[in-house]
Design an enzyme around this catalytic site. Structure first.
Site, PDB file in Angstrom:
ATOM      1  N   SER A   1      -0.083  -2.439   3.658  1.00 29.58           N
ATOM      2  CA  SER A   1      -0.471  -3.714   4.259  1.00 29.58           C
ATOM      3  C   SER A   1       0.211  -4.892   3.578  1.00 29.58           C
ATOM      4  O   SER A   1       0.599  -4.818   2.407  1.00 29.58           O
ATOM      5  CB  SER A   1      -1.985  -3.923   4.155  1.00 29.58           C
ATOM      6  OG  SER A   1      -2.674  -2.866   4.750  1.00 29.58           O
TER       7      SER A   1
HETATM    8  N1  SAH Z   1      -4.159   1.499   1.647  1.00 31.84           N
HETATM    9  C1  SAH Z   1      -2.777   1.852   1.898  1.00 31.84           C
HETATM   10  C2  SAH Z   1      -2.363   1.525   3.323  1.00 31.84           C
HETATM   11  C3  SAH Z   1      -2.431   2.715   4.067  1.00 31.84           C
HETATM   12  S1  SAH Z   1      -2.052   2.758   5.773  1.00 31.84           S
HETATM   13  C4  SAH Z   1      -1.839   1.254   0.901  1.00 31.84           C
HETATM   14  O1  SAH Z   1      -2.256   0.422   0.085  1.00 31.84           O
HETATM   15  O2  SAH Z   1      -0.659   1.615   0.925  1.00 31.84           O
HETATM   16  C5  SAH Z   1      -3.403   3.778   6.277  1.00 31.84           C
HETATM   17  C6  SAH Z   1      -3.431   5.154   5.697  1.00 31.84           C
HETATM   18  O3  SAH Z   1      -4.606   5.781   6.210  1.00 31.84           O
HETATM   19  C7  SAH Z   1      -2.262   6.051   6.116  1.00 31.84           C
HETATM   20  O4  SAH Z   1      -1.627   6.559   4.984  1.00 31.84           O
HETATM   21  C8  SAH Z   1      -2.938   7.157   6.930  1.00 31.84           C
HETATM   22  O5  SAH Z   1      -2.325   8.408   6.787  1.00 31.84           O
HETATM   23  C9  SAH Z   1      -4.346   7.149   6.352  1.00 31.84           C
HETATM   24  N2  SAH Z   1      -5.385   7.737   7.218  1.00 31.84           N
HETATM   25  C10 SAH Z   1      -5.515   7.643   8.562  1.00 31.84           C
HETATM   26  N3  SAH Z   1      -6.612   8.304   8.979  1.00 31.84           N
HETATM   27  C11 SAH Z   1      -7.195   8.817   7.852  1.00 31.84           C
HETATM   28  C12 SAH Z   1      -8.346   9.617   7.626  1.00 31.84           C
HETATM   29  N4  SAH Z   1      -9.128  10.048   8.623  1.00 31.84           N
HETATM   30  N5  SAH Z   1      -8.652   9.956   6.353  1.00 31.84           N
HETATM   31  C13 SAH Z   1      -7.871   9.559   5.309  1.00 31.84           C
HETATM   32  N6  SAH Z   1      -6.755   8.823   5.479  1.00 31.84           N
HETATM   33  C14 SAH Z   1      -6.411   8.447   6.726  1.00 31.84           C
END
Ligand code: SAH
Length: 236
Positions: A86
């Site tokens: 993000s």
């Molecule tokens: N917090 C992260 C941003 C991640 S983007 C950072 O600081 O880089 C969102 C993430 O959520 C992705 O990596 C995706 O694979 C994960 N995601 C999506 N659905 C999910 C689920 N059900 N359980 C765990 N992770 C999930």
């Protein structure tokens, strides 16, 4: 060649490398300082712990090499596997809104690069974070270990079910857009705890929501429109 060259040459090479390394590190810390002023303070982030954590967390380690020079830009960046880290402002906003305290036990869903977890770990006692894409989870573990964080615990699983063994959580931060608030996460939020979660259809504008548990009841508040990657399910 005389003896002097043999001695002076390696010394100058070492000296030049050290100077380059210092200016490189310095360059990123200057960029972080600017990010804090122009992107965070200027837009109303005021919590000193959040600002300090954003100043200290080395975002450039959490993005792929090809993206490092953009690490402190005012936008999300690709981290592989179709996922994104993000924008710094959103990370700071989601951190500030849960009012993190040093004794807090926080759950994050969507580890991604591990950056949001690291920012939280600068402030709170323990961060439990769950990632559904194995390769991303493993990569995040590597970076987190390399940087020496010892209060971040990563699990590769579907975060819909939370992390029961470590509940209740003082706060829950969800960084993928869910179509509804997962009931297991509500159960694992402590009384008086706060959850921040983007809710809405995938690939559309979603609402960033603040969910609070008070006297066993939930109150929800829409904070702002956002665009997050979708919350996936293990059987997708
Ligand atoms: N917090 C992260 C941003 C991640 S983007 C950072 O600081 O880089 C969102 C993430 O959520 C992705 O990596 C995706 O694979 C994960 N995601 C999506 N659905 C999910 C689920 N059900 N359980 C765990 N992770 C999930």
């Amino acid at each position: 060649m005389n003896k002097g060259v043999f001695i002076l040459l390696p010394i100058s090479i070492i000296l030049i490398s050290v100077i380059l390394l210092v200016s490189y590190t310095d360059h990123f810390s200057r960029q972080r300082e600017q990010m804090v002023h122009r992107q965070l303070r200027a837009r109303g982030i005021t919590d000193s712990r959040t600002l300090e954590a954003m100043r200290n967390t080395e975002r450039h380690h959490f993005v792929p090499g090809s993206q490092q020079r953009f690490a402190y830009d005012d936008r999300p960046l690709p981290i592989g596997h179709g996922q994104t880290i993000s924008q710094p402002y959103i990370v700071a906003y989601m951190t500030e809104i849960i009012e993190p305290k040093s004794h807090y036990n926080v759950l994050e869903i969507g580890t991604g690069s591990g950056y949001q977890a690291a920012v939280l770990a600068e402030i709170v006692d323990k961060v439990y974070t769950i990632e559904i894409i194995e390769a991303l989870g493993k990569q995040a573990i590597e970076v987190i270990d390399k940087l020496g964080y010892d209060n971040i615990y990563v699990k590769i699983a579907d975060g819909y079910y939370g992390w029961e063994e470590h509940a209740p959580f003082d706060a829950i931060v969800v960084t993928a857009a869910a179509e509804h608030i997962p009931p297991p996460l509500v159960d694992q939020l402590r009384e008086g705890g706060k959850m921040i979660i983007p809710v809405g259809s995938p690939f559309r504008v979603q609402q960033l929501m603040l969910v609070e548990k008070k006297n066993g009841r939930l109150s929800t508040k829409n904070l702002m429109p956002v665009r997050f990657v979708p919350f996936r399910r293990a059987d997708d």
